[in-house]
Enzyme design. Structure first.
Site, short mmCIF file in Angstrom:
data_model
loop_
_atom_site.label_atom_id
_atom_site.label_comp_id
_atom_site.label_asym_id
_atom_site.label_seq_id
_atom_site.Cartn_x
_atom_site.Cartn_y
_atom_site.Cartn_z
N ALA A 1 0.73 -1.27 -0.13
CA ALA A 1 0.05 -0.06 0.03
C ALA A 1 0.81 1.20 -0.03
CB ALA A 1 -1.00 0.16 1.27
N LYS A 2 0.32 2.18 -0.91
CA LYS A 2 1.18 3.66 -0.64
C LYS A 2 0.99 4.33 0.47
CE LYS A 2 3.00 6.28 -4.51
NZ LYS A 2 4.27 6.01 -4.62
N VAL A 3 1.16 3.86 1.63
CA VAL A 3 0.80 4.72 2.84
C VAL A 3 1.75 5.77 3.16
CG1 VAL A 3 0.45 4.42 5.28
CG2 VAL A 3 -0.29 2.71 3.70
N TYR B 1 6.58 6.23 4.15
CA TYR B 1 7.65 6.93 3.47
C TYR B 1 8.86 7.43 4.55
CZ TYR B 1 5.94 5.89 -1.05
OH TYR B 1 5.56 5.00 -2.02
#
Ligand SMILES: Cc1ncc(COP(=O)(O)O)c(C=O)c1O
Length: 306
Positions: free
Chosen positions: A157-159, A163
């Protein structure tokens, strides 16, 4: 046009970037509870068209990330695609651009959790040039920071909160004189770069970490696999050891922002002979695809003006 006066989309309408404000207690700011995408648009001068790349795949991944964070996107993927075209049109961009859709927990209250919180979607579009400054390929290092493990944080998931992992690795690499970091998984296999997937070539075969190696399942990665197979190059998705990076004939990184970028050294060891014929071949094919010069991949592009 400046960023401040450019138009964005949020709360069901278009408004200037400057007029969109968030409160200091916004949940996502404190707890990293948001997910996002990075999408590119390529200006084609000959066709006087701006092609948005892989909108469907990016918005499908956004929907998947949102599901993992107990969010439901207010718009369907089809609606998001139309909103995106309209936003770019209203900004009248005639250059390469980058789109940043984000959905975040917008409640202004203290308390770490994912449930019973309000959500807000926003879409921002900015002109965008090259992501990396290295002209002759990337000098990378393996990072001391391990890639987040799916048992702790969903890597697919690009949470936003995840990052911090990428930022730690990237800054460590750049402050040590490298261009980019390669993160290993908790068990020591190659995972990916700070914002890129990794491919290597050995004996004419393309290898890339499989989806159980805590990678983000990259849209560019998928396209590269398709382009390689179409060109008759075998692709193997599997666990890769760190030392395989030192004996690879070619290595390259892929991502929406970076495109396809050759790696010239890993941990001070030169990669292969430096000729990289497979990388160059795929790069040239990818360039045709994103600029709308390949009719077979034309369905992956969404035109803005025609
Ligand atoms: C951690 C990470 N891995 C890989 C990628 C490459 O994915 P994509 O090709 O979908 O941009 C990205 C960029 O989105 C990323 O942030």
């Amino acid at each position: 046009m400046s960023l401040q006066t450019s138009l964005i989309y949020t709360k069901g309408g278009y408004q200037s970037y400057d007029s969109a404000k968030l409160g200091l207690l916004t949940h996502a700011l404190h707890y990293g509870t948001a997910c996002f995408e990075g999408i590119r648009g390529f200006w084609n001068e000959a066709l006087q068209e701006l092609f948005l790349l892989d909108l469907q795949a990016h918005y499908d991944r956004l929907q998947a990330s949102a599901r993992i964070l107990f969010m439901s996107m207010p718009e369907t993927t089809a609606e998001l695609i139309e909103i995106t075209r309209e936003l770019v049109r209203r900004n009248a961009f005639r250059t390469n651009i980058y789109l940043r859709p984000i959905i975040f927990k917008s409640s202004e209250e203290i308390g770490v959790r994912l449930h019973d919180l309000e959500e807000q979607f926003a879409l921002i579009a900015v002109p965008f040039g090259r992501y990396v400054q290295a002209e002759n390929g990337l000098r990378v290092c393996t990072s001391a920071w391990r890639r987040i493990d799916d048992t702790a944080m969903p890597a697919r998931a690009k949470v936003t909160g995840a990052y911090v992992n990428s930022a730690l690795a990237k800054s460590e690499a750049v402050l040590s004189g490298f261009d980019e970091a390669i993160m290993l998984s908790a068990d020591g296999h190659v995972s990916e770069g700070s914002a890129e997937n990794l491919f290597l070539v050995r004996h004419g075969v393309l290898h890339t970490p499989d989806c159980s190696q805590n990678i983000l399942e990259g849209v560019t990665r998928r396209t590269v696999i398709e382009l390689a197979r179409e060109a008759g190059i075998d692709v193997v998705e599997r666990a890769i050891d760190r030392t395989e990076l030192f004996v690879a004939d070619e290595i390259f990184l892929t991502g929406t922002a970076i495109g396809i970028e050759p790696v010239v050294s890993v941990d001070h060891r030169k990669v292969g002979s430096g000729e990289a014929p497979v990388t160059r071949r795929l790069l040239s094919r990818y360039d045709d695809v994103v600029h709308g010069r390949d009719p077979a991949f034309r369905s992956r592009l969404t035109g803005v003006y025609h």
